[in-house]
Write a protein that holds these residues in place. Structure first.
Motif, PDB file in Angstrom:
ATOM      1  N   LEU A 269       7.369   4.897 -12.959  1.00  0.00           N
ATOM      2  CA  LEU A 269       8.433   5.478 -12.290  1.00  0.00           C
ATOM      3  C   LEU A 269       9.281   4.268 -11.751  1.00  0.00           C
ATOM      4  CD1 LEU A 269       6.718   8.466 -10.501  1.00  0.00           C
ATOM      5  CD2 LEU A 269       8.330   8.475 -12.471  1.00  0.00           C
ATOM      6  N   ARG A 270       8.647   3.471 -11.090  1.00  0.00           N
ATOM      7  CA  ARG A 270       9.316   2.179 -10.397  1.00  0.00           C
ATOM      8  C   ARG A 270      10.133   1.482 -11.548  1.00  0.00           C
ATOM      9  NH1 ARG A 270       9.667   1.572  -5.369  1.00  0.00           N
ATOM     10  NH2 ARG A 270       7.537   2.029  -4.600  1.00  0.00           N
ATOM     11  N   GLU A 271       9.470   1.162 -12.700  1.00  0.00           N
ATOM     12  CA  GLU A 271      10.038   0.315 -13.825  1.00  0.00           C
ATOM     13  C   GLU A 271      11.297   1.181 -14.373  1.00  0.00           C
ATOM     14  OE1 GLU A 271       8.585  -0.208 -18.305  1.00  0.00           O
ATOM     15  OE2 GLU A 271       6.973  -0.212 -16.711  1.00  0.00           O
ATOM     16  N   ARG A 272      11.093   2.329 -14.218  1.00  0.00           N
ATOM     17  CA  ARG A 272      12.341   3.077 -14.916  1.00  0.00           C
ATOM     18  C   ARG A 272      13.570   3.323 -13.875  1.00  0.00           C
ATOM     19  NH1 ARG A 272      11.171   5.724 -19.397  1.00  0.00           N
ATOM     20  NH2 ARG A 272      12.563   7.422 -20.114  1.00  0.00           N
ATOM     21  N   PHE A 273      13.127   3.580 -12.505  1.00  0.00           N
ATOM     22  CA  PHE A 273      14.194   4.039 -11.611  1.00  0.00           C
ATOM     23  C   PHE A 273      14.232   2.982 -10.301  1.00  0.00           C
ATOM     24  CE2 PHE A 273      12.465   7.767 -13.437  1.00  0.00           C
ATOM     25  CZ  PHE A 273      13.669   8.314 -14.162  1.00  0.00           C
ATOM     26  N   GLY A 274      13.601   1.973 -10.204  1.00  0.00           N
ATOM     27  CA  GLY A 274      13.680   0.994  -9.315  1.00  0.00           C
ATOM     28  C   GLY A 274      14.050   1.516  -7.879  1.00  0.00           C
ATOM     29  N   ASP A 275      14.959   1.098  -7.229  1.00  0.00           N
ATOM     30  CA  ASP A 275      15.063   1.322  -5.865  1.00  0.00           C
ATOM     31  C   ASP A 275      15.609   2.811  -5.597  1.00  0.00           C
ATOM     32  OD1 ASP A 275      14.680  -1.069  -5.067  1.00  0.00           O
ATOM     33  OD2 ASP A 275      16.683  -1.724  -4.876  1.00  0.00           O
ATOM     34  N   ALA A 276      15.735   3.410  -6.696  1.00  0.00           N
ATOM     35  CA  ALA A 276      16.077   4.906  -6.359  1.00  0.00           C
ATOM     36  C   ALA A 276      15.189   5.849  -6.028  1.00  0.00           C
ATOM     37  CB  ALA A 276      16.936   5.486  -7.604  1.00  0.00           C
ATOM     38  N   LEU A 277      13.948   5.057  -6.009  1.00  0.00           N
ATOM     39  CA  LEU A 277      12.693   5.842  -5.940  1.00  0.00           C
ATOM     40  C   LEU A 277      12.096   5.393  -4.681  1.00  0.00           C
ATOM     41  CD1 LEU A 277       9.727   6.823  -7.002  1.00  0.00           C
ATOM     42  CD2 LEU A 277       9.330   4.572  -7.342  1.00  0.00           C
ATOM     43  N   VAL A 278      11.896   6.658  -3.787  1.00  0.00           N
ATOM     44  CA  VAL A 278      10.759   6.411  -2.565  1.00  0.00           C
ATOM     45  C   VAL A 278       9.321   7.369  -2.863  1.00  0.00           C
ATOM     46  CG1 VAL A 278      12.726   5.764  -0.835  1.00  0.00           C
ATOM     47  CG2 VAL A 278      11.773   8.191  -1.138  1.00  0.00           C
ATOM     48  N   VAL A 279       8.381   6.638  -2.282  1.00  0.00           N
ATOM     49  CA  VAL A 279       7.144   7.250  -2.253  1.00  0.00           C
ATOM     50  C   VAL A 279       6.814   7.722  -0.739  1.00  0.00           C
ATOM     51  CG1 VAL A 279       4.804   6.796  -2.900  1.00  0.00           C
ATOM     52  CG2 VAL A 279       6.654   5.596  -3.973  1.00  0.00           C
ATOM     53  N   LEU A 280       6.251   9.024  -0.608  1.00  0.00           N
ATOM     54  CA  LEU A 280       5.808   9.612   0.553  1.00  0.00           C
ATOM     55  C   LEU A 280       4.281   9.798   0.531  1.00  0.00           C
ATOM     56  CD1 LEU A 280       8.759  11.928   1.445  1.00  0.00           C
ATOM     57  CD2 LEU A 280       8.321   9.991   2.746  1.00  0.00           C
ATOM     58  N   HIS A 281       3.617   9.299   1.056  1.00  0.00           N
ATOM     59  CA  HIS A 281       1.984   9.656   1.233  1.00  0.00           C
ATOM     60  C   HIS A 281       1.384   9.184   2.415  1.00  0.00           C
ATOM     61  CE1 HIS A 281       0.665   5.640   0.180  1.00  0.00           C
ATOM     62  NE2 HIS A 281       1.678   5.426  -0.512  1.00  0.00           N
ATOM     63  N   SER A 282       0.152   9.602   2.672  1.00  0.00           N
ATOM     64  CA  SER A 282      -0.518   9.286   3.889  1.00  0.00           C
ATOM     65  C   SER A 282      -0.915   7.782   4.365  1.00  0.00           C
ATOM     66  CB  SER A 282      -1.816  10.274   3.966  1.00  0.00           C
ATOM     67  OG  SER A 282      -2.511   9.931   3.054  1.00  0.00           O
ATOM     68  N   ALA A 283      -0.832   7.176   3.422  1.00  0.00           N
ATOM     69  CA  ALA A 283      -1.343   5.750   3.524  1.00  0.00           C
ATOM     70  C   ALA A 283      -0.166   4.842   4.060  1.00  0.00           C
ATOM     71  CB  ALA A 283      -1.959   4.974   2.135  1.00  0.00           C
ATOM     72  N   LEU A 284       0.870   5.292   4.038  1.00  0.00           N
ATOM     73  CA  LEU A 284       2.228   4.737   4.625  1.00  0.00           C
ATOM     74  C   LEU A 284       1.788   4.251   6.116  1.00  0.00           C
ATOM     75  CD1 LEU A 284       5.047   6.194   2.791  1.00  0.00           C
ATOM     76  CD2 LEU A 284       4.118   4.239   2.153  1.00  0.00           C
ATOM     77  N   THR A 285       2.589   3.145   6.541  1.00  0.00           N
ATOM     78  CA  THR A 285       2.554   2.942   7.972  1.00  0.00           C
ATOM     79  C   THR A 285       3.716   3.804   8.492  1.00  0.00           C
ATOM     80  OG1 THR A 285       4.178   1.207   7.780  1.00  0.00           O
ATOM     81  CG2 THR A 285       2.200   0.520   7.628  1.00  0.00           C
ATOM     82  N   ARG A 520     -13.435   0.298   0.482  1.00  0.00           N
ATOM     83  CA  ARG A 520     -12.805  -1.139   0.493  1.00  0.00           C
ATOM     84  C   ARG A 520     -11.301  -1.330   0.130  1.00  0.00           C
ATOM     85  NH1 ARG A 520     -15.218  -4.184  -3.291  1.00  0.00           N
ATOM     86  NH2 ARG A 520     -16.803  -2.376  -3.521  1.00  0.00           N
ATOM     87  N   ARG A 521     -10.384  -1.895   0.926  1.00  0.00           N
ATOM     88  CA  ARG A 521      -9.011  -1.817   0.516  1.00  0.00           C
ATOM     89  C   ARG A 521      -8.796  -2.698  -0.858  1.00  0.00           C
ATOM     90  NH1 ARG A 521      -4.532  -0.561   3.263  1.00  0.00           N
ATOM     91  NH2 ARG A 521      -2.598  -1.650   2.667  1.00  0.00           N
ATOM     92  N   GLY A 522      -8.090  -2.105  -1.739  1.00  0.00           N
ATOM     93  CA  GLY A 522      -7.641  -3.006  -3.090  1.00  0.00           C
ATOM     94  C   GLY A 522      -8.719  -2.632  -4.103  1.00  0.00           C
ATOM     95  N   ALA A 523      -9.911  -2.040  -3.498  1.00  0.00           N
ATOM     96  CA  ALA A 523     -10.950  -2.052  -4.692  1.00  0.00           C
ATOM     97  C   ALA A 523     -10.565  -1.290  -5.818  1.00  0.00           C
ATOM     98  CB  ALA A 523     -12.359  -1.579  -3.926  1.00  0.00           C
ATOM     99  N   LEU A 524      -9.851   0.041  -5.595  1.00  0.00           N
ATOM    100  CA  LEU A 524      -9.502   0.990  -6.518  1.00  0.00           C
ATOM    101  C   LEU A 524      -8.639   0.283  -7.341  1.00  0.00           C
ATOM    102  CD1 LEU A 524      -9.344   3.935  -7.608  1.00  0.00           C
ATOM    103  CD2 LEU A 524      -7.188   4.024  -6.317  1.00  0.00           C
ATOM    104  N   ALA A 525      -7.611  -0.359  -7.079  1.00  0.00           N
ATOM    105  CA  ALA A 525      -6.647  -1.182  -8.286  1.00  0.00           C
ATOM    106  C   ALA A 525      -7.791  -1.995  -9.084  1.00  0.00           C
ATOM    107  CB  ALA A 525      -5.589  -1.771  -7.427  1.00  0.00           C
ATOM    108  N   THR A 526      -8.479  -2.866  -8.538  1.00  0.00           N
ATOM    109  CA  THR A 526      -9.347  -4.031  -9.273  1.00  0.00           C
ATOM    110  C   THR A 526     -10.259  -3.060 -10.275  1.00  0.00           C
ATOM    111  OG1 THR A 526      -9.502  -5.040  -7.048  1.00  0.00           O
ATOM    112  CG2 THR A 526     -10.657  -5.710  -8.898  1.00  0.00           C
ATOM    113  N   VAL A 527     -10.667  -2.004  -9.823  1.00  0.00           N
ATOM    114  CA  VAL A 527     -11.679  -1.236 -10.815  1.00  0.00           C
ATOM    115  C   VAL A 527     -10.901  -0.788 -11.803  1.00  0.00           C
ATOM    116  CG1 VAL A 527     -13.159   0.564 -11.048  1.00  0.00           C
ATOM    117  CG2 VAL A 527     -13.436  -0.536  -9.054  1.00  0.00           C
TER     118      VAL A 527
END
Ligand code: ADP
Ligand code: ZN
Length: 732
Positions: A269-285, A520-527
């Motif tokens: 989505l980001r590749e396609r829509f760039g800055d027009a995109l915002v993400v809302l989820h619980s892990a945000l500060t 562990r932070r970042g572990a999901l992406a690595t796997v």
């Protein structure tokens, strides 16, 4: 001015049903509905939201407290959204103050300022746009010129318009006709929609047909169920829809079950829509969350992607709502305000008069029934993209084959074969840890949690025993505390299966994906990256494996134990199992390689497994719907569950018996079942039980719930337990 004209009713986040009335004593008019105010509450102060300006109040004049502090000059929550929140509070029988808080980021609930007001401007309404194309629209030359100017921009500032020959008086005349409306100008010019897009794929005929059907209905409410098998190109259809809306300067809300688990989707989505995109989820500060919310509210974020609570995101230019993986249970909040984001997404789209698309490879039976009854339009993508075709299913009868820590000989043979061909293997097991029980062969007992009716799970890697229900942890000791005998871990979890595979295939890279790993932070992406790159040859994981990952080189998927779901206590157990199996199977053979799915079970003749084996999810679903119809379960009836818990067992039954008795005395067209103990009666040191209301008539059900709620406020029994009401429960 009379006192009545200065009343405001305010939603405050406390567990009481109604708003609170205050006397507005601040300067000027009372703040509009949706504005935040600071009000005295008890001995402290709270930030609340103005709900309305009531003409009268039930409070005696002397008890009425004053409010003089408005935080906003324009509503923080738009009327449309405030109405949706009111609807939700009514429907789920939940206090309005606690419902409204879901629509505001924490920093704003704490009183932080909204983004500074923007320059005022004007924009064309849909009616105005239609007007321009009307063949014989009676209007002046000047008016036509203004409409043309506005049509080529998203909005224009009042000063700029005056410069172009459109004074405010002219714009106000157009506004009276409903052709233009005032708005705030965006801070930065939005991403121009003419920016070059990545080369577009040529849609398959099925994709093109689905897209055309959604486009064809034009403006106004319409609901679609997009049933597309995994890898059929549903996401690609979303991308096209979102792009079309962006061209028309309208926002899309895309709900997803869990963002953390699907980094690939957000990447696309980001590749396609760039800055027009915002993400809302619980892990945000809190800061990130507020920034994303402000961008959505300003109409700058044209694509809002989010999990459950994003259904309450501000969308001043809403044009489309998409609910991806609509069957996913994470859309239903399981505590506090127990709303369904999927269901509210449909309600919101209807109220906004826009389209909503529910998508899944394994639609819920509710949504399929809505499609059958014509409430939703059904669109199907029956084929995968690429040459591979659907995976083949095979069942391994565990009563006939020995297993080694959960792995049968025929499955191991298949794993060998797929690895030999340089392919990857996914193994699904819905049980983390090393072993689900620690058993003493001498005492014949398994170690249990002291707070739950549950066995402690062995976690060998961390050397702990863990209760998966309450999180209680103890050090792992193999010697039995009673008799000293060496105990054994019975059964296999993902940890043990991974260990076994590592000893069987010492040269292969084998990884695990479950909540213990991803803590562990970042572990999901690595796997996930290691699998995508092809470095990992075998991935063992839980439910996390079923979520929309696209692994091009996986050709074998093994379901290690299907039996856990076959005999669940919930009327939805089988539906969930079918969804899980089909979703995890969808990871097999995605492009040009055919996939194989192997299911291990001790019940190879079970009708669910047979129907998945020889047919597909649709076949299973129509059988299941027939059964639900016969048994009168949802979607052919409606449910509400009263749950109660207490440390003393008799208290919950005293309360629920009284509740049942009261409800029965109302003689409504509602069946009252229970009280019955919960499937796991004791959890976290509390006993739990429930009463079920079931009815074919939604209105009768809701009326009875409302009456019961009203009555139980006065009961002593109700104050001695923790109780809750759950409308359209995901589990009973
Ligand atoms: P789904 O969301 O249904 O699982 P996706 O939209 O992710 O499916 O598509 C699966 C894969 O096929 C993706 O890698 C995507 O880029 C690719 N794909 C989608 N549509 C097309 C198309 N029309 N032509 C070629 N490839 C496509
Ligand atoms: Zn426990």
């Amino acid at each position: 001015m009379t006192a009545e004209t200065t009343l405001i009713r305010v939603a405050v986040a406390v567990p009481l049903d109604e708003g609170f009335d205050y006397l507005w004593t601040g300067a000027g008019e009372p703040p509009a509905a949706g504005c935040r105010v600071r009000v005295p509450f008890g001995r402290s102060e709270r930030v609340g939201i103005v709900l309305e300006h009531p003409a009268t109040t039930a409070l005696p004049r002397a008890k009425l407290r004053a409010c003089e502090d408005a935080l906003d000059t324009a509503p923080a929550i738009a009327t449309e959204l405030l109405d949706l929140l009111r609807f939700a509070a009514d429907y789920y029988h939940h206090p309005i103050g606690e419902v409204v808080r879901h629509a505001l980021p924490g920093l704003l609930r704490a009183g932080e300022a909204l983004t500074a007001p923007r320059e005022q401007g004007w924009r064309l309404t849909p009616l105005g746009r239609a007007q321009m194309h009307a063949p014989r629209a009676p209007r002046g030359v000047r008016q036509a010129a203004v409409l043309r100017e506005l049509a080529s921009e998203s909005a224009l500032g009042a000063r700029e318009l005056a410069r172009r020959g459109a004074p405010p008086a002219l714009l106000r005349r157009l506004a009276v006709r409903g052709w233009v409306e005032p708005c705030e100008l965006a801070e930065s010019p939005r991403v121009p929609s003419t920016q070059p897009r990545p080369t577009e794929l040529k849609l398959t005929p099925d994709q093109a047909a689905a897209l055309a059907a959604i486009e064809a209905v034009g403006d106004g409410f319409a609901a679609f169920l997009l049933h597309g098998v995994t890898g059929s190109g549903k996401t690609e259809v979303f991308l096209r829809l979102i792009a079309k809306l962006l061209d028309r300067d309208r926002q899309t809300l895309l709900l997803v079950p869990e963002i953390g688990l699907t980094p690939q989707l957000v990447g696309r989505l980001r590749e396609r829509f760039g800055d027009a995109l915002v993400v809302l989820h619980s892990a945000l500060t809190p800061r990130e969350r507020t920034a994303a919310w402000q961008k959505a509210r300003a109409g700058e974020a044209m694509l809002v992607v989010g999990t459950r609570s994003a259904v309450f995101a501000p969308l001043p230019r809403a044009g489309l709502v998409i609910v991806d993986e609509e069957h996913d249970t994470s859309y239903k909040q399981q505590d506090g305000f127990r709303y369904s984001a999927r269901d509210l997404a449909v309600v919101r789209a209807r109220r906004l008069g826009i389209r909503v698309v529910l998508a899944s490879a394994t639609p819920s039976l509710e949504s399929l029934q809505n499609a059958q009854s014509g409430r939703y339009r059904l669109l199907t993508l029956p084929q995968r993209i690429g040459a591979a075709g659907p995976p083949s299913f095979r069942i391994i009868d565990l009563t006939k084959h020995a297993t080694r820590q959960g792995l049968s000989t025929p499955l191991l043979a298949s794993i060998d074969e797929h690895l030999e061909h340089g392919n990857q293997v996914l193994l699904f097991l819905n049980r983390r840890g090393f072993a689900p029980a620690l058993f003493c062969p001498n005492c014949q007992t398994a170690e249990e949690c002291d707070r739950c009716d549950a066995r402690m799970t062995v976690h060998a890697r961390t050397g702990t025993l863990l209760c998966h229900h309450c999180g209680r942890e103890r050090p792992l000791r193999w010697a039995c505390p009673n008799c000293g005998t060496e105990r054994i871990g019975v059964g296999a979890g993902t940890e043990r299966v991974t260990d076994t595979l590592r000893s069987l295939y010492p040269d292969r890279r084998i990884e695990r994906l479950d909540r213990d790993v991803t803590a562990r932070r970042g572990a999901l992406a690595t796997v996930l990256e290691n699998v995508a790159r092809g470095d990992t040859q075998i991935l063992v994981g839980t439910q996390m494996l079923t979520k929309g990952h696209d692994f091009p080189r996986v050709t074998l998927v093994g379901v290690l134990n299907a039996d856990q779901g076959l005999f669940g206590t919930d009327f939805r157990s089988l539906e969930r199992l079918a969804q899980t199996i089909v979703q995890v199977a969808g990871r097999a053979g995605r492009r040009d390689q055919p996939g194989e799915v192997v299911i291990q079970t001790s019940f190879p003749e079970h009708p669910l497994l047979r129907s998945l084996l020889v047919e597909d999810y649709t076949a299973y679903a129509s059988l299941a719907l027939e059964e639900r119809r016969r048994a009168g379960w949802p979607p052919f009836s409606h449910l509400a569950v009263w749950r109660a818990e207490a440390t003393q067992r008799p208290r919950i039954f005293e309360f629920l018996e009284k509740l049942r008795h009261y409800a029965a005395s109302r003689r409504a067209a509602v069946e009252i079942l229970g009280p019955a103990p919960a499937a796991m009666e004791r959890s976290r040191g509390r006993y739990r039980a429930q009463v079920l209301f079931q009815s074919r008539e939604r209105n009768a059900l809701h009326a009875l719930v409302a009456a019961t709620l009203e009555a139980l406020r006065g009961w002593r029994e109700a104050r001695r337990v923790r109780w809750s009401i759950d409308i359209d429960p995901a589990e009973i």
